[in-house]
Design an enzyme around this catalytic site. Sequence first.
Site, PDB file in Angstrom:
ATOM      1  N   HIS A  51      36.526  34.849  44.895  1.00  0.00           N
ATOM      2  CA  HIS A  51      36.421  35.870  43.855  1.00  0.00           C
ATOM      3  C   HIS A  51      37.712  35.873  43.036  1.00  0.00           C
ATOM      4  CE1 HIS A  51      35.691  39.367  41.613  1.00  0.00           C
ATOM      5  NE2 HIS A  51      36.520  40.141  42.273  1.00  0.00           N
ATOM      6  N   ASN A  92      38.832  39.377  35.849  1.00  0.00           N
ATOM      7  CA  ASN A  92      37.934  39.675  36.964  1.00  0.00           C
ATOM      8  C   ASN A  92      36.581  40.113  36.391  1.00  0.00           C
ATOM      9  OD1 ASN A  92      36.556  40.868  39.086  1.00  0.00           O
ATOM     10  ND2 ASN A  92      38.320  41.994  39.866  1.00  0.00           N
ATOM     11  N   CYS A  94      31.952  43.444  43.721  1.00  0.00           N
ATOM     12  CA  CYS A  94      32.374  42.055  43.427  1.00  0.00           C
ATOM     13  C   CYS A  94      31.817  41.050  44.438  1.00  0.00           C
ATOM     14  CB  CYS A  94      33.891  41.960  43.394  1.00  0.00           C
ATOM     15  SG  CYS A  94      34.633  43.052  42.192  1.00  0.00           S
TER      16      CYS A  94
END
Length: 326
Positions: free
Chosen positions: A251, A281, A112
């Site tokens: 994030h 996500n 990520c």
Amino acid sequence: MRAGIIGSGAYVPKKIISNFDLEKIVDTSNQWISERTGILYRRKADDNICSSDLGAEAAKIALKNANLNPEDIDLIIAASSSPDRIFPATACLIQNKIGAKNAAAFDIQAACTGFIYAVTTAAQYISTGLYKNILVVGCEVLSKITDFKDRNTCVLFGDGAGAVILSEVDYGGIITNILGADGSGSELLELPAGGTSEPASFDTVKERKHYIKMRGCEVFKFAVRVLEDCTRKIAEKANVSLKDIDYIIPHQANIRIIEAAIKRLEYPCERVVVNLNKYGNMSSASIPVALHEAYQTGKIKRGHKIILVGFGAGLTWGANLIEWTL
Ligand code: UT7
């Protein structure tokens, strides 16, 4: 020479999966998902679509916004936790799909945090003068590596892609970067099989080891800590007070992670860009999609100072502090 972002793009598949849709698949509820994560919807790519397809679409939009042709790109760096294959690099597949025939191409694997690592890397090539125009892409089809029998993970992830073009700029640009890693936490978040440590076999398939596995609670604590730390440190490194940062784009894993870190930073929550309610996500694509949307909707303006800050499997973390050029 300072590198800056001269164009951005984002692309998400049309198909929307709501929390109510997931209620029909696993033992979960809209209430649990929305209260514990902030996620309401996520996108799902069709079966014949892979990460490079979404990445190529986002790249085409970024090229158009930067007023460049595919032939103008010297280098493509792609970040993905769900690459099309182990090799070749997803960046090569994107290169072919957009016709960037003059570009070198490679992938960065930092889960990520991949987009932050890729932007940091691209900025070095620009500042040394080796390359002029670099395409950075974060692209994911996480739905294909998500276990829809595991309620701990399947409610969290979504598909999408974001892209930026970096070039030398005479106003603003990437001011500084921070990257970090701690491989001792590698087992907290992983896709266990399919590599050389556990090659694909009947057993790995039976044991569902080709899907994302996460120890959510431990990752949660790590995420809050590094989000706070990294944001504080990059501002200090650039000698900028957090009061002078116009937007933070973190994030997008869980609204509770973002809120906890932002509270510790005593930073105003209305200046934090959040899109996880719509997309869940999207790993390496979360930050570039949020960045693109924040610019397109007029939030981010020329001269604004913004911090992109991410964390993820590895464990990895990182941040970019940018003075917006456009
Ligand atoms: O981008 C990569 C980084 N990833 C992340 O940052 C994710 C970090 N972790 C998280 O966001 C959170 O830890 C989760 C959202 C994954 C889980 O939230 P939590 O508040 O930490 O819940 P938990 O794991 O402590 O589970 C609490 C309860 C458990 O039930 P019991 O044992 O208390 O009876 C779980 O089984 O919630 C249960 N649970 C669910 N219930 C309904 C877990 N998932 C679900 C679900 N629906 N989807």
